[in-house]
Enzyme design. Structure first.
Site, PDB file in Angstrom:
ATOM      1  N   TYR A 112       0.852  -1.187   0.000  1.00 40.46           N
ATOM      2  CA  TYR A 112       0.000   0.000   0.000  1.00 40.46           C
ATOM      3  C   TYR A 112       0.897   1.250   0.000  1.00 40.46           C
ATOM      4  O   TYR A 112       1.868   1.314   0.763  1.00 40.46           O
ATOM      5  CB  TYR A 112      -0.896  -0.039   1.250  1.00 40.46           C
ATOM      6  CG  TYR A 112      -1.690   1.214   1.470  1.00 40.46           C
ATOM      7  CD1 TYR A 112      -2.710   1.566   0.594  1.00 40.46           C
ATOM      8  CD2 TYR A 112      -1.411   2.065   2.534  1.00 40.46           C
ATOM      9  CE1 TYR A 112      -3.433   2.726   0.780  1.00 40.46           C
ATOM     10  CE2 TYR A 112      -2.145   3.216   2.730  1.00 40.46           C
ATOM     11  CZ  TYR A 112      -3.153   3.544   1.843  1.00 40.46           C
ATOM     12  OH  TYR A 112      -3.858   4.695   2.037  1.00 40.46           O
ATOM     13  N   ASP A 183       0.096  -7.748   6.517  1.00 41.02           N
ATOM     14  CA  ASP A 183      -1.044  -6.846   6.356  1.00 41.02           C
ATOM     15  C   ASP A 183      -2.130  -7.657   5.651  1.00 41.02           C
ATOM     16  O   ASP A 183      -1.998  -8.002   4.476  1.00 41.02           O
ATOM     17  CB  ASP A 183      -0.625  -5.619   5.532  1.00 41.02           C
ATOM     18  CG  ASP A 183      -1.763  -4.616   5.345  1.00 41.02           C
ATOM     19  OD1 ASP A 183      -2.934  -5.032   5.396  1.00 41.02           O
ATOM     20  OD2 ASP A 183      -1.476  -3.421   5.116  1.00 41.02           O
TER      21      ASP A 183
HETATM   22  C1  LIG Z   1      -5.839   1.434   3.173  1.00 45.87           C
HETATM   23  C2  LIG Z   1      -4.732   0.533   3.520  1.00 45.87           C
HETATM   24  C3  LIG Z   1      -3.858   0.828   4.583  1.00 45.87           C
HETATM   25  C4  LIG Z   1      -3.982   2.109   5.382  1.00 45.87           C
HETATM   26  O1  LIG Z   1      -5.161   2.138   6.129  1.00 45.87           O
HETATM   27  P1  LIG Z   1      -5.959   3.481   6.536  1.00 45.87           P
HETATM   28  O2  LIG Z   1      -7.097   2.952   7.312  1.00 45.87           O
HETATM   29  O3  LIG Z   1      -6.349   4.155   5.244  1.00 45.87           O
HETATM   30  O4  LIG Z   1      -5.024   4.319   7.327  1.00 45.87           O
HETATM   31  C5  LIG Z   1      -2.870  -0.083   4.875  1.00 45.87           C
HETATM   32  N1  LIG Z   1      -2.722  -1.231   4.180  1.00 45.87           N
HETATM   33  C6  LIG Z   1      -3.535  -1.537   3.135  1.00 45.87           C
HETATM   34  C7  LIG Z   1      -3.334  -2.818   2.401  1.00 45.87           C
HETATM   35  C8  LIG Z   1      -4.565  -0.670   2.775  1.00 45.87           C
HETATM   36  O5  LIG Z   1      -5.348  -0.976   1.745  1.00 45.87           O
END
Ligand SMILES: *Cc1c(COP(=O)(O)O)cnc(C)c1O
Length: 389
Positions: A112, A183
């Protein structure tokens, strides 16, 4: 009682435990039988006496609504503790506080965009060193140094949908005493549980599938390592980025329908990916549910689904841009994982701050678009794409 994943979205197993002959759901009875968990909109808590506590002292440390949400997310990911933060980036920022100057992390090169921006501009300044690798293909073991402390991946990655074999990566990490951080935003705990595959820490942008309605920001960290849990409790109390009570309640409500949303969005995404493949102006469709996707087999083994993110390439940049202008039902907007279908231009939106050379190397060309497929009627979505293409 042990619940299946759909039931875990709504109920805590611990509430249904019945050790003392009392009726189940004592937890809810404490709130006048309220089926919807109350929003404890309070900053502080009165103490019953000196040296006594209700278990809650001040909402920066903990709040009952946030705690309920943390329990649900913890149960869904199979952790021993979960932390609800004010956004996904707040969660990843807090996680970086586990490391100290001189520590080295191996991170996937296709992440991201905001995560890359954090690592490059904030964490690096704090003395943490990063090496990028294609974790779904490169020999990660050969770049481990004595300073390496963790491997950080997304699978599938945003937006190129590269798939990492989580169990294989965990094996490498643990052979060198490193943490594996995953993630899991793109799959949500409904489709994938990295801790069960050997990961040490899971992070989520709760803004996406977990909350699910494009109406609130949230972030999560889940682990089953008691030492890390203890440090994160200290950090959340100290740095103050815990999720607010009302936002916690919104995410709790969103998670109740996680199962049916994930199933419907995935079924729509599969149909759209196959339809896009038949279109002359579409030169490539990247969706792990397609048999030809290089990560298809790995995901069949480690996930319960393929999700609802579809990346595709057009014959020209002009064509890609004109689709963004022409979609009507589908909205041209950043973000993903909500009930509404969104289309994103990674080059100037989610990945604008990623250095151009890295962006192109990862395959994020100016002809590339990303769809987050929602739960609308799939024929309506295809009709909209058809007129836009
Ligand atoms: C959107 C996203 C983030 C960040 O999250 P927010 O809630 O926008 O701060 C991190 N990792 C991935 C894979 C995302 O899609």
């Amino acid at each position: 009682m042990s619940f299946s994943i759909e039931t875990k979205c709504l109920h805590l197993e611990e509430d249904s435990q019945n050790n003392d002959g009392q009726p189940a759901c004592r937890e809810n009875c404490n709130h006048y039988g309220s089926i919807s968990f109350p929003i404890y909109q309070t900053a502080t808590y009165a103490h019953p006496g000196v040296g006594k506590s209700t278990g809650f002292d001040y909402s920066r440390l903990q709040n009952p609504t946030r705690e309920q949400l943390e329990k649900i997310v913890c149960q869904l990911e199979g952790g021993t503790d979960a932390f609800a933060l004010s956004s996904g980036m707040a969660a990843i920022t807090l996680l970086m506080e586990l490391f100290k100057p001189g520590d080295h992390l191996i991170v996937d090169s296709d992440l991201y965009g905001g995560t890359i921006r954090l690592f490059d501009n904030v964490s690096s300044k704090n003395g943490i060193q990063f090496t990028r690798a294609n974790c779904s293909g490169d020999d990660v073991e050969s770049i481990i140094t004595p300073a390496t402390k963790a491997i950080y991946v997304e699978t599938p990655t945003n937006p190129m949908m590269n798939v990492t074999d989580i169990a294989a990566m965990a094996k490498i990490a643990h052979a060198h005493k490193l943490l594996l951080i995953v993630d899991n935003t793109f799959m949500s705990p409904y489709f994938q549980n990295p801790l069960a595959l050997g990961a040490d820490v899971v992070v989520h942008s709760g803004t996406k599938f977990l909350a699910g309605h494009n109406d609130t920001l949230a972030g999560f960290i889940i682990t089953k390592n008691s030492e890390i849990n203890e440090r994160l409790r200290f950090l959340i109390k100290t740095t103050g980025s815990g999720l607010a009570p009302f936002d916690s309640w919104l995410v709790l409500r969103g998670i109740k329908t996680l199962g049916i949303r994930m199933e419907k969005a995935q079924s729509n995404a599969d149909k759209i990916a196959r339809w896009l493949k038949t279109q002359k102006v579409v030169t490539k469709v990247i969706y792990p549910g397609l048999e030809e996707h290089p990560g298809h087999k790995i995901m069949q083994g480690q996930s319960r689904g393929f999700g609802s993110m579809v990346t595709f390439r057009l014959s020209s940049t002009e064509k890609a841009l004109s689709i963004l202008e022409k979609v009507r039902l589908i909205k041209y907007a950043e973000s993903l994982g909500g009930v509404e279908t969104l289309i994103t231009y990674p080059t100037t939106q989610t990945h604008a701050d990623v250095p151009e050379e890295l962006r192109l190397k990862n395959g994020i060309t100016p002809e590339t678009l990303r769809l987050s497929v929602g739960i609308e009627n799939v024929e309506d979505l295809i009709a909209d794409l058809k007129q836009a293409l």
